[in-house]
Design a protein around this motif. Sequence first.
Motif, PDB file in Angstrom:
ATOM      1  N   ARG A  57       0.825  -1.213   0.000  1.00  0.00           N
ATOM      2  CA  ARG A  57       0.000   0.000   0.000  1.00  0.00           C
ATOM      3  C   ARG A  57       0.860   1.264   0.000  1.00  0.00           C
ATOM      4  O   ARG A  57       0.761   2.098  -0.890  1.00  0.00           O
ATOM      5  N   CYS A  58       1.707   1.408   1.026  1.00  0.00           N
ATOM      6  CA  CYS A  58       2.488   2.645   1.172  1.00  0.00           C
ATOM      7  C   CYS A  58       3.952   2.477   0.792  1.00  0.00           C
ATOM      8  O   CYS A  58       4.722   3.435   0.856  1.00  0.00           O
ATOM      9  N   LYS A  76       1.383   0.203  10.268  1.00  0.00           N
ATOM     10  CA  LYS A  76      -0.022   0.361   9.878  1.00  0.00           C
ATOM     11  C   LYS A  76      -0.757   1.270  10.852  1.00  0.00           C
ATOM     12  O   LYS A  76      -1.591   2.084  10.450  1.00  0.00           O
ATOM     13  N   CYS A  85      -2.436   2.766   7.706  1.00  0.00           N
ATOM     14  CA  CYS A  85      -2.309   2.003   6.461  1.00  0.00           C
ATOM     15  C   CYS A  85      -2.970   0.643   6.645  1.00  0.00           C
ATOM     16  O   CYS A  85      -2.756  -0.030   7.653  1.00  0.00           O
TER      17      CYS A  85
END
Length: 266
Positions: free
Chosen positions: A15-16, A57, A62
């Motif tokens: 995701r990041c 997270k 996230c």
Amino acid sequence: CETCSEEEAKYRCPRCMKYSCRYLISNLNCYVSCAERGILMVLYLCHFSLLCVKKHKLALSCNGIRDKTSFISVNEFTDLNLLSDYRFLEDVGRTADAAARDLSMHRPTTNKFINYLRNRARRHNINLKTLPIGFTKRRENSTIFNKKEQKFYWHLKLVFPHCHAEYTLKRVPEDKTLTDILKPYIDPVESDPVVCQRLKVYTMSPQSDVQILMKIENRKQNSIRYNELDASRSLLENLKNKVIIEYPTLFVVLKKLKKDMVVLGQ
């Protein structure tokens, strides 16, 4: 590892794109301090282990799920990306088909209460738009109009993009100034210690550097603009002559850090 800076990175978040190890952090001591108020809170979390991958997270909010709609240039586009897009469209088709079968979607999309809210907002020169039943913002919205006091109590969302933080406020009176609304969050003296620590980049900055923006609705995706709001004025005064979809969402930014957020007229 970008979380503990000690172990070799073994995992990259889809995701990041942050690198993490799977190193266990034991007997974590979490210090939450707010020097401006002279308050020091020490939370001992004994016998507690947390993976770095999970810690990042929590810190960045996230979810670890790859963004299937993120932009990929033509030069970097591969067969795997094509397959991913195809499966994404299949998922959209299945979701749309399931929604069409949902009985709640065939109910009337408006009622007397919603029409009343829109009419009252129109009298204040606010173009209030509502979404069909089933949409998340429609379910979340707690805005009401008090007939006895003859004023709105708004559902309000505050977004602090530099800290990846969001806060939802319910029943905010229309005559409350934006400065008073933000005091529990970014005021060095009156803010909550835990919130103060999370929004440290705001509380440590001069109040003159803080900007309050609201996204202008009904614009093309490649031409997003924001209206700058006046913190000294009431919420109602700032919402006049603007389009609101369900409820206002305010973005609290710092002038020196905002990059992609273009203010209308600047």
